[in-house]
Design a protein around this motif. Sequence first.
Motif, short mmCIF file in Angstrom:
data_model
loop_
_atom_site.label_atom_id
_atom_site.label_comp_id
_atom_site.label_asym_id
_atom_site.label_seq_id
_atom_site.Cartn_x
_atom_site.Cartn_y
_atom_site.Cartn_z
N HIS A 104 0.83 -1.21 0.00
CA HIS A 104 0.00 0.00 0.00
C HIS A 104 0.86 1.26 0.00
O HIS A 104 1.88 1.32 0.71
N PRO A 105 0.47 2.28 -0.79
CA PRO A 105 1.29 3.50 -0.86
C PRO A 105 1.44 4.21 0.48
O PRO A 105 2.35 5.03 0.64
N ARG A 106 0.56 3.92 1.45
CA ARG A 106 0.66 4.59 2.74
C ARG A 106 1.30 3.71 3.81
O ARG A 106 1.21 4.01 5.00
N PHE A 107 1.93 2.62 3.40
CA PHE A 107 2.73 1.82 4.34
C PHE A 107 4.09 2.49 4.42
O PHE A 107 4.83 2.55 3.44
N LEU A 108 4.44 3.02 5.58
CA LEU A 108 5.65 3.84 5.71
C LEU A 108 6.56 3.33 6.83
O LEU A 108 7.49 4.03 7.25
N GLY A 109 6.30 2.14 7.34
CA GLY A 109 7.05 1.64 8.48
C GLY A 109 8.27 0.82 8.07
O GLY A 109 8.38 0.36 6.94
N TRP A 110 9.18 0.66 9.03
CA TRP A 110 10.38 -0.17 8.85
C TRP A 110 11.06 0.18 7.51
O TRP A 110 11.07 1.35 7.13
N VAL A 111 11.60 -0.84 6.79
CA VAL A 111 12.08 -0.58 5.43
C VAL A 111 11.51 -1.70 4.56
O VAL A 111 12.13 -2.75 4.38
N HIS A 112 10.28 -1.49 4.08
CA HIS A 112 9.60 -2.54 3.32
C HIS A 112 9.44 -2.12 1.87
O HIS A 112 8.96 -1.02 1.59
N GLY A 113 9.78 -3.02 0.97
CA GLY A 113 9.53 -2.77 -0.44
C GLY A 113 8.06 -2.96 -0.76
O GLY A 113 7.33 -3.66 -0.05
N GLY A 114 7.62 -2.34 -1.85
CA GLY A 114 6.21 -2.42 -2.24
C GLY A 114 5.90 -3.55 -3.20
O GLY A 114 4.74 -3.83 -3.49
N GLY A 115 6.95 -4.22 -3.72
CA GLY A 115 6.73 -5.26 -4.73
C GLY A 115 6.39 -4.63 -6.08
O GLY A 115 6.21 -3.41 -6.19
N ASP A 450 -2.45 4.19 16.71
CA ASP A 450 -3.77 4.62 16.21
C ASP A 450 -3.78 4.69 14.68
O ASP A 450 -4.75 4.26 14.04
N LEU A 451 -2.71 5.23 14.12
CA LEU A 451 -2.65 5.33 12.65
C LEU A 451 -2.68 3.94 12.02
O LEU A 451 -3.36 3.70 11.02
N GLN A 452 -1.94 3.01 12.63
CA GLN A 452 -1.91 1.65 12.08
C GLN A 452 -3.28 0.98 12.20
O GLN A 452 -3.78 0.39 11.25
N GLU A 453 -3.88 1.11 13.39
CA GLU A 453 -5.16 0.41 13.61
C GLU A 453 -6.31 1.00 12.81
O GLU A 453 -7.25 0.29 12.46
N SER A 454 -6.20 2.29 12.50
CA SER A 454 -7.26 2.90 11.70
C SER A 454 -7.14 2.53 10.23
O SER A 454 -8.05 2.77 9.44
N ALA A 458 0.77 3.39 7.96
CA ALA A 458 1.54 2.49 8.83
C ALA A 458 2.99 2.96 8.91
O ALA A 458 3.87 2.41 8.25
N PRO A 459 3.27 4.00 9.72
CA PRO A 459 4.66 4.31 10.06
C PRO A 459 5.10 3.37 11.19
O PRO A 459 4.29 2.58 11.69
N LEU A 468 11.36 8.71 21.86
CA LEU A 468 10.61 7.91 20.91
C LEU A 468 10.24 8.76 19.70
O LEU A 468 9.68 9.85 19.83
N ALA A 469 10.61 8.25 18.52
CA ALA A 469 10.34 8.97 17.27
C ALA A 469 9.31 8.23 16.44
O ALA A 469 9.28 7.00 16.43
N ILE A 470 8.49 8.99 15.75
CA ILE A 470 7.69 8.44 14.65
C ILE A 470 8.67 8.30 13.49
O ILE A 470 9.34 9.27 13.13
N ARG A 471 8.79 7.09 12.98
CA ARG A 471 9.78 6.87 11.92
C ARG A 471 9.05 6.56 10.62
O ARG A 471 8.31 5.59 10.53
N VAL A 472 9.27 7.42 9.63
CA VAL A 472 8.64 7.26 8.33
C VAL A 472 9.74 6.94 7.32
O VAL A 472 10.67 7.73 7.14
#
Length: 501
Positions: A104-115, A450-454, A458-459, A468-472
């Motif tokens: 998903h274009p709004r998955f922004l967590g960790w370091v994940h490729g989109g495929g 909250d962002l993830q559960e909504s 997904a940062p 603690l940082a929000i990591r995008v």
Amino acid sequence: MVQGPWAGLPFTLAASPDKRQPMTQTNSLDPQDWTSLRALGHRMIDDIFDNLAGLREGPVWQEMPPAIRAGFAEGALPAAPSDEADIYARFQQTIAPYVTGNRHPRFLGWVHGGGNAAGMLGELLAAAYNANLGGRDHAGIAVERQVIHWSAQMLGLPATTGGLLVTGTSIANLIALICARTKKLGPASRIEGIGAGGFVGYASAGVHRCVPGAFDMAGLGSGALRRIAVDAAYRIDITALEAQIQADRAAGLQPGFLVGTAGTVDVGAIDDLTALAALARREGIWFHVDAAFGALLALSPTRKSMLAGIEQADSVAFDFHKWAQVPYDCGCILVRDQNDQLAAFSQATNYLAAAPRGLAGGQPWPCDLGPDLSRGFRALKVWMTLMTHGSDKLGAVVDHTCALAQNLAQRVQASPKLELLAPAMLNIVCFRYNDSAGRLDELNADIVADLQESGEFAPSTTIINGQLAIRVAFVNHRTEMADIDDLLAAIIGKGEKARLF
Ligand SMILES: *Cc1c(COP(=O)(O)O)cnc(C)c1O
């Protein structure tokens, strides 16, 4: 009496214990009639393309409802067959909606490729042909060697370079360490063990957890990895590194592995690889680069100079499944001199003997370059991704995702409610909601959950200088500038709302 598809055919089946069907038919897993499975396969392909085309409309991620989760936690081994259309319906209802969401274009967590869809089709073809790439002389091996050759070319490594496609950078780093260990301690160490060889290695404090993990798995102990302090730009401090090497030598230890990180996982810092290469050469230490995602900077015309020095490495580990957008899983190890890889991994066995001709030709085989014997045709999805899009396009994705990070960092700095916690050097931005009202770690952790559960975004989180940082991390090729507008609005909205209750 012959029944079913054989009715009326001019042969007898007397040799079969079951007179109705030959043994080969009763025991094969292939269907006797391909019609319905073929139709189901076509439907799956259509559903997949619809799903990919509509990714943006759906949530990033959804938690599995308890009833569905429970369905996977119980139940007996399925001894009897089930209808394939029912199994697919079950997949669509209980699995598909609840997977990670990193496409998903709004998955922004960790370091994940989109495929990517071309890579997906490569994976399908690889499964269809079911080639074993442990060795032997066949086209699959030629494709993998071409991918390794392209990778070496991308990073400026010489023609002597060998390599393998592996599950990910974690294993690629382990393979590099074992090559370095064998080079330093000698081939006898493969038979006698490492004893009290005193082998030690070095990396920055920002090193990924898999590097100490590799020291652990290689029998060296994670304590044998010295984690050197970083400078203000989060790069390994060369002076401190040199001092540690001298101290270890004075203590009778054997410095044998120096890791430069090209793109640290927390903030995307890149060590001074040229300085590390020179130091390693002077000291006679194997120079390895963990470029898990950073290696792809080599395809960006404006950013490739950030990797200067990587071409001098003895080995490089990186992932195709992160910034290169190849479907999971696929990492790559490159070793400057393939002979070092053979020295560390080759084994002579009668049942895998080389032959001058036939299917058993074509040495060296991948099974002599790393730990795996049977291996899948990972190379095909990489090959198809690179052929379909071209390396320039992948470089443009790298640049685009870095531009997104620059934009987000600027807007964080411009906002009175947000605070940038580390410089955004590549594609990663670490920041937090800060209204000076206290309990900021809990508040920011809640905002992320909250962002993830909504299902909106997904940062992920990390800790920067104890906060603690929000990591995008912008990795996905589908993310756009407009996504940043909505992300900031959502973070500030959730922060303000949390303060009201
Ligand atoms: C992701 C990452 C790794 C681990 O790679 P995997 O493919 O997850 O095994 C190692 N080092 C760095 C810097 C990474 O970002």
